[in-house]
Scaffold this motif. Structure first.
Motif, PDB file in Angstrom:
ATOM      1  N   LYS A 184      16.962   5.431   2.940  1.00 44.61           N
ATOM      2  CA  LYS A 184      18.438   5.524   2.493  1.00 44.61           C
ATOM      3  C   LYS A 184      18.494   6.467   1.573  1.00 44.61           C
ATOM      4  O   LYS A 184      19.555   6.937   1.175  1.00 44.61           O
ATOM      5  N   ALA A 185      17.560   6.163   0.580  1.00 46.24           N
ATOM      6  CA  ALA A 185      17.592   7.082  -0.771  1.00 46.24           C
ATOM      7  C   ALA A 185      17.249   8.481  -0.812  1.00 46.24           C
ATOM      8  O   ALA A 185      17.205   9.195  -1.593  1.00 46.24           O
ATOM      9  N   GLY A 186      16.423   8.724   0.460  1.00 43.79           N
ATOM     10  CA  GLY A 186      16.177  10.197   1.046  1.00 43.79           C
ATOM     11  C   GLY A 186      14.817  10.439   0.459  1.00 43.79           C
ATOM     12  O   GLY A 186      14.495  11.661   0.092  1.00 43.79           O
ATOM     13  N   ARG A 187      14.296   9.564   0.262  1.00 43.17           N
ATOM     14  CA  ARG A 187      12.817   9.560  -0.363  1.00 43.17           C
ATOM     15  C   ARG A 187      11.493   9.221   0.672  1.00 43.17           C
ATOM     16  O   ARG A 187      10.411   9.417   0.215  1.00 43.17           O
ATOM     17  N   LEU A 188      11.901   8.959   1.906  1.00 40.27           N
ATOM     18  CA  LEU A 188      10.922   8.836   2.888  1.00 40.27           C
ATOM     19  C   LEU A 188      10.776  10.029   3.442  1.00 40.27           C
ATOM     20  O   LEU A 188      11.402  10.295   4.320  1.00 40.27           O
ATOM     21  N   CYS A 189       9.556  10.802   2.922  1.00 43.55           N
ATOM     22  CA  CYS A 189       9.515  12.079   3.538  1.00 43.55           C
ATOM     23  C   CYS A 189       8.226  12.120   4.591  1.00 43.55           C
ATOM     24  O   CYS A 189       7.674  13.102   4.851  1.00 43.55           O
ATOM     25  N   VAL A 190       7.939  10.856   5.048  1.00 44.51           N
ATOM     26  CA  VAL A 190       6.827  10.561   5.918  1.00 44.51           C
ATOM     27  C   VAL A 190       7.349   9.992   7.170  1.00 44.51           C
ATOM     28  O   VAL A 190       8.160   9.007   7.025  1.00 44.51           O
ATOM     29  N   PRO A 191       6.896  10.372   8.417  1.00 46.92           N
ATOM     30  CA  PRO A 191       7.195   9.626   9.698  1.00 46.92           C
ATOM     31  C   PRO A 191       6.781   8.131   9.583  1.00 46.92           C
ATOM     32  O   PRO A 191       5.561   8.055   9.285  1.00 46.92           O
ATOM     33  N   LEU A 196       0.732  -0.827  -0.021  1.00 48.98           N
ATOM     34  CA  LEU A 196      -0.115   0.031   0.138  1.00 48.98           C
ATOM     35  C   LEU A 196       0.804   1.302   0.321  1.00 48.98           C
ATOM     36  O   LEU A 196       0.740   2.239  -0.839  1.00 48.98           O
ATOM     37  N   THR A 197       1.903   1.144   0.850  1.00 46.89           N
ATOM     38  CA  THR A 197       2.834   2.286   0.908  1.00 46.89           C
ATOM     39  C   THR A 197       3.500   2.558  -0.344  1.00 46.89           C
ATOM     40  O   THR A 197       3.547   3.839  -1.030  1.00 46.89           O
ATOM     41  N   HIS A 198       4.024   1.384  -0.946  1.00 43.05           N
ATOM     42  CA  HIS A 198       4.631   1.558  -2.320  1.00 43.05           C
ATOM     43  C   HIS A 198       3.527   2.141  -3.477  1.00 43.05           C
ATOM     44  O   HIS A 198       4.306   2.974  -4.254  1.00 43.05           O
ATOM     45  N   TRP A 199       2.316   1.702  -3.539  1.00 43.64           N
ATOM     46  CA  TRP A 199       1.444   2.144  -4.402  1.00 43.64           C
ATOM     47  C   TRP A 199       1.226   3.696  -4.317  1.00 43.64           C
ATOM     48  O   TRP A 199       0.873   4.423  -5.290  1.00 43.64           O
ATOM     49  N   ILE A 200       0.963   4.219  -3.064  1.00 45.06           N
ATOM     50  CA  ILE A 200       0.348   5.600  -2.737  1.00 45.06           C
ATOM     51  C   ILE A 200       1.811   6.560  -3.178  1.00 45.06           C
ATOM     52  O   ILE A 200       1.854   7.539  -3.859  1.00 45.06           O
ATOM     53  N   TYR A 201       3.132   5.859  -2.878  1.00 44.59           N
ATOM     54  CA  TYR A 201       4.347   6.613  -3.190  1.00 44.59           C
ATOM     55  C   TYR A 201       4.611   6.848  -4.589  1.00 44.59           C
ATOM     56  O   TYR A 201       4.782   7.733  -5.043  1.00 44.59           O
ATOM     57  N   LYS A 202       4.195   5.641  -5.304  1.00 42.97           N
ATOM     58  CA  LYS A 202       4.398   5.497  -6.834  1.00 42.97           C
ATOM     59  C   LYS A 202       3.306   6.477  -7.604  1.00 42.97           C
ATOM     60  O   LYS A 202       3.613   7.349  -8.522  1.00 42.97           O
ATOM     61  N   LYS A 203       2.103   6.350  -7.294  1.00 43.85           N
ATOM     62  CA  LYS A 203       0.891   6.721  -8.050  1.00 43.85           C
ATOM     63  C   LYS A 203       0.259   7.923  -7.496  1.00 43.85           C
ATOM     64  O   LYS A 203      -0.125   8.883  -8.418  1.00 43.85           O
ATOM     65  N   TYR A 204       0.492   8.229  -6.203  1.00 47.76           N
ATOM     66  CA  TYR A 204      -0.112   9.446  -5.841  1.00 47.76           C
ATOM     67  C   TYR A 204       1.040  10.091  -4.966  1.00 47.76           C
ATOM     68  O   TYR A 204       0.815  10.364  -3.661  1.00 47.76           O
ATOM     69  N   PRO A 205       2.064  10.583  -5.578  1.00 47.04           N
ATOM     70  CA  PRO A 205       3.034  11.307  -4.673  1.00 47.04           C
ATOM     71  C   PRO A 205       2.590  12.599  -3.994  1.00 47.04           C
ATOM     72  O   PRO A 205       3.216  12.756  -2.832  1.00 47.04           O
ATOM     73  N   SER A 206       1.629  13.347  -4.543  1.00 43.75           N
ATOM     74  CA  SER A 206       1.277  14.453  -3.811  1.00 43.75           C
ATOM     75  C   SER A 206       0.355  14.138  -2.523  1.00 43.75           C
ATOM     76  O   SER A 206       0.517  14.640  -1.411  1.00 43.75           O
ATOM     77  N   ARG A 207      -0.388  12.778  -2.482  1.00 48.16           N
ATOM     78  CA  ARG A 207      -0.949  12.520  -1.298  1.00 48.16           C
ATOM     79  C   ARG A 207       0.065  11.810  -0.224  1.00 48.16           C
ATOM     80  O   ARG A 207      -0.189  11.902   1.016  1.00 48.16           O
ATOM     81  N   PHE A 208       0.941  11.355  -0.996  1.00 45.35           N
ATOM     82  CA  PHE A 208       1.811  10.651   0.131  1.00 45.35           C
ATOM     83  C   PHE A 208       2.611  11.691   1.204  1.00 45.35           C
ATOM     84  O   PHE A 208       2.793  11.487   2.026  1.00 45.35           O
ATOM     85  N   LYS A 209       2.933  13.060   0.281  1.00 50.26           N
ATOM     86  CA  LYS A 209       3.555  13.924   1.028  1.00 50.26           C
ATOM     87  C   LYS A 209       2.654  14.540   2.372  1.00 50.26           C
ATOM     88  O   LYS A 209       2.989  14.971   3.331  1.00 50.26           O
ATOM     89  N   LYS A 210       1.325  14.072   2.210  1.00 45.40           N
ATOM     90  CA  LYS A 210       0.372  14.822   3.138  1.00 45.40           C
ATOM     91  C   LYS A 210       0.110  13.611   4.371  1.00 45.40           C
ATOM     92  O   LYS A 210      -0.666  13.774   5.224  1.00 45.40           O
TER      93      LYS A 210
END
Length: 509
Positions: free
Chosen positions: A313-320, A279-293
Motif C-alpha cells: 500500500k505504501a508502494g515500497r514492495l518492489c518484489v513479487p 526476515l523480509t523486514h530485515w533485508i528490506y531495512k538493512k540491505y535495500p539493494s539486495r532486496f531489489k534483486k
C-alpha cells in the motif's frame, strides 16, 4: 499343675528334632526314600530349628530345676508366636535374596519396554537444555564431519538423533516425498538461492531438504526463539544446509542469527521463504539493494502477510510476493486441523489441566480459532468466542458458541487463548481482572497479541515454574499462568501433525 507339666514334657518328647535338616527352601525330588521321608517330616529353617531346640530344653525337668522357672500356657504361646513371626521374616528375607540371585528372563514385552525407556532417556538427555553446558552457541567453534563451520547451532554432535526425527516426519509427509521423486531429476530450482526463516522442526526440515533435492541452495534461521528442535538443526547442518538457530535464543540472538544467515558477501539470496515477515523486514531495512534483486517472496503466516500488504500500500514492495496463508491448502488444512490437534497437546504438556467443565475464552474465530474451539468443546470445555468480523462471529454462533466481549467474561474464565494475529488483543485491563490461576496463551504467530510489556512492569513479579511456564504475580498475591511468554503455543510447547504440514509445505515449494 503337675499334670500339665507332664503333658508338656510328653509333647516336647514327641517333637524332638533331628540334628540333620535339609537346606532351607529346598524342594526334595525323586523317589520317596527313607532319607527323603526323614527330611519331609521336618522341613524348616535352621534359625527356627535352633529356637525350637532351645524351647525343648527349657521344657525338660533339668532346665526347670536349674533356672527355677515355670512355663505357663501364656509363656508357651508367646514363645511359639515369636518363633512363627521370626520364621516368616526369615523366609521372606531368604526368598528376596534367592529372587535377586535368579537370572532374569525378560519377555519380549519387558525387553521392548526396557529398550524403549533407555532410548527415551537417552533422547531426553540429548534434547533437554539442561544437558548442555549453558554456554551460548555463539561462543563455540563447531565443525561438521566435512569440516564446515558456516553455521551456529546448539550441538553438532546430536545430528544422528535429528536425522531419525526427520525420517519419521518423512513417512507422514507423502506430498513432499512424491514431489522429490517427480521433479528431483529435472532440478527445477537450480540456481535458486533460498534464504528461509521458519520454525526449525522435523517437518520444516523435510521442506528444506526437498528444496535442496530440487536444486536450490538454502540457508536458514528460526522465526521463533522457542520452537527450534536442536537435534533437527544439527541434522540439517550435517547434511549441508547452514542453519543459525537454537532453542531458547534471546531477542538479541534472534536478530544476530538472521544477520548471520544473510549477511555474507560470498552468498547472495534471490528468494525468500518467510514465516512472520521478520526476515523480509530485515533485508528490506538493512540491505535495500539486495532486496531489489530478490525474485520472489513466499509468506505463509497472516502476520507476515499483513506486513507485506502494508509495504504494498505504501508502494515500497518492489518484489513479487506470494500469499501462501490465504491459499485454500493452508487455510482449510494447516490452520484448522493442525491447531485443532496441537492446542490440547500444548496445554496438557505445560499445565496438566483437565478441560472438562473449564470455561475458556477464545479470541478470534478464523480457521485457527475454529480448530481450537472444536478441540476444547469436544473435551467438555465451556467455550466463549470473541470476534470482530461479523461473518466469523455468525459462524461461531451457529456452531454453538456464545459470542461475547472479552471484558464481559474475563473475570470468570479459566483460560484465555488468542488466535487473531492482531496486536494487544488481551490488554493490561483484561489481565488485571483475570481470576487467580487463569491460563493465558497464544496460538497466533506473534507474541504481540498479549500485552507483555505491561506485564513486565515493576510491581509485577515473574516466577518460572517449568520450561515455558511462568507465573506472573500481582502485589496482592494473584497470579496468572503465562505459557511460552506469549509466543506460539503448539510449536513452542509441543509438536504439530506432520501430515497436515506436508500440504502447506508442498504449496510453498
Amino acid at each position: 499343675m503337675a499334670e500339665e507339666k507332664e503333658q508338656m514334657r510328653a509333647s516336647c518328647e514327641y517333637l524332638t528334632l533331628t540334628d540333620e535338616y535339609p537346606p532351607p527352601h529346598t524342594e526334595l525330588d525323586g523317589p520317596a526314600t527313607e532319607e527323603n521321608s526323614k527330611y519331609q517330616e521336618v522341613k524348616c529353617s535352621p534359625n527356627v530349628l535352633q529356637m525350637l531346640k532351645a524351647a525343648e530344653s527349657r521344657c525338660t525337668p533339668q532346665s526347670q530345676d536349674k533356672e527355677g522357672e515355670e512355663m505357663t500356657e501364656d509363656g508357651k504361646g508367646e514363645l511359639v508366636t515369636e518363633a512363627l513371626k521370626t520364621d516368616m521374616q526369615l523366609q521372606l528375607t531368604d526368598q528376596k535374596q534367592e529372587f535377586n540371585k535368579r537370572p532374569i528372563k525378560a519377555g519380549h514385552r519387558s525387553l521392548s519396554q526396557s529398550i524403549s525407556q533407555s532410548s527415551t532417556d537417552s533422547y531426553s538427555s540429548v534434547c533437554s537444555d539442561s544437558s548442555e553446558d549453558g554456554s551460548s552457541p555463539r561462543d563455540k567453534l563447531q565443525k561438521t564431519s566435512k569440516g564446515s563451520s558456516d553455521f551456529c547451532i546448539k550441538n553438532i554432535k546430536h545430528a544422528d538423533f535429528g536425522r531419525r526425527e526427520i525420517q519419521i516426519a518423512e513417512q507422514e509427509m507423502p506430498a513432499l516425498m512424491v514431489l522429490r521423486k517427480r521433479a528431483g531429476g529435472e532440478k527445477p530450482l537450480a540456481g535458486a538461492k533460498v534464504v528461509g526463516c521458519t520454525h526449525i522442526t522435523a517437518q520444516t526440515a523435510v521442506l528444506i531438504e526437498t528444496l535442496s533435492a530440487l536444486g536450490a541452495q538454502c540457508r536458514w534461521a528460526a522465526c521463533n526463539i522457542f520452537s527450534t528442535q536442536n537435534t533437527v538443526a544439527a541434522a540439517l547442518v550435517e547434511a549441508g544446509t547452514p542453519v543459525f538457530a537454537w532453542r531458547g535464543e534471546s531477542e538479541e540472538d534472534f536478530w544476530w542469527c538472521i544477520e548471520r544467515c544473510i549477511g555474507t558477501d560470498s552468498w547472495q539470496p534471490n528468494m525468500i521463504l518467510d514465516d512472520g515477515g521478520d526476515l523480509t523486514h530485515w533485508i528490506y531495512k538493512k540491505y535495500p539493494s539486495r532486496f531489489k534483486k530478490i525474485k520472489g517472496i513466499v509468506e505463509e503466516s497472516v502476520t507476515g502477510v499483513y506486513r507485506l500488504y502494508q509495504l504494498s500500500k505504501a508502494g515500497r514492495l518492489c518484489v513479487p510476493a506470494m500469499n501462501v496463508n490465504d491459499s485454500v491448502t493452508k487455510q482449510k488444512f494447516d490452520n484448522l486441523y493442525c491447531c485443532k490437534e496441537s492446542i490440547l497437546d500444548g496445554l496438557k504438556r505445560t499445565t496438566d489441566v483437565m478441560f472438562g467443565g473449564k470455561q475458556v475464552a477464545v479470541c478470534g474465530y478464523g480457521e485457527v480459532g475454529k480448530g481450537c474451539c472444536a478441540a476444547l468443546k469436544a473435551l467438555g470445555a465451556i467455550v466463549y468466542v470473541t470476534e470482530v468480523d461479523p461473518i466469523c462471529a455468525l459462524q461461531a454462533s451457529m456452531d454453538g458458541f456464545r459470542v461475547i466481549k472479552l471484558s464481559e467474561v474475563v473475570r470468570q474464565v479459566d483460560m484465555v487463548i488468542t488466535c487473531t494475529g492482531n496486536k494487544n488483543v488481551v490488554g493490561r485491563e483484561h489481565l488485571d481482572r483475570m481470576k487467580n490461576g487463569c491460563i493465558v496463551c497464544n496460538m497466533g504467530h506473534s507474541n504481540t497479541e498479549i500485552d507483555l510489556a505491561s506485564l513486565r512492569a515493576g510491581e509485577l513479579r515473574w516466577e518460572r515454574v517449568r520450561s515455558q511456564v511462568d507465573h506472573v504475580i500481582w502485589p496482592d498475591g494473584k497470579r496468572i499462568v503465562l505459557l511460552a511468554e506469549g509466543r506460539l503455543l503448539n510449536l513452542s510447547c509441543s509438536t504439530v501433525p506432520s501430515f497436515v504440514l506436508s500440504i502447506t509445505a508442498t504449496t510453498q515449494v
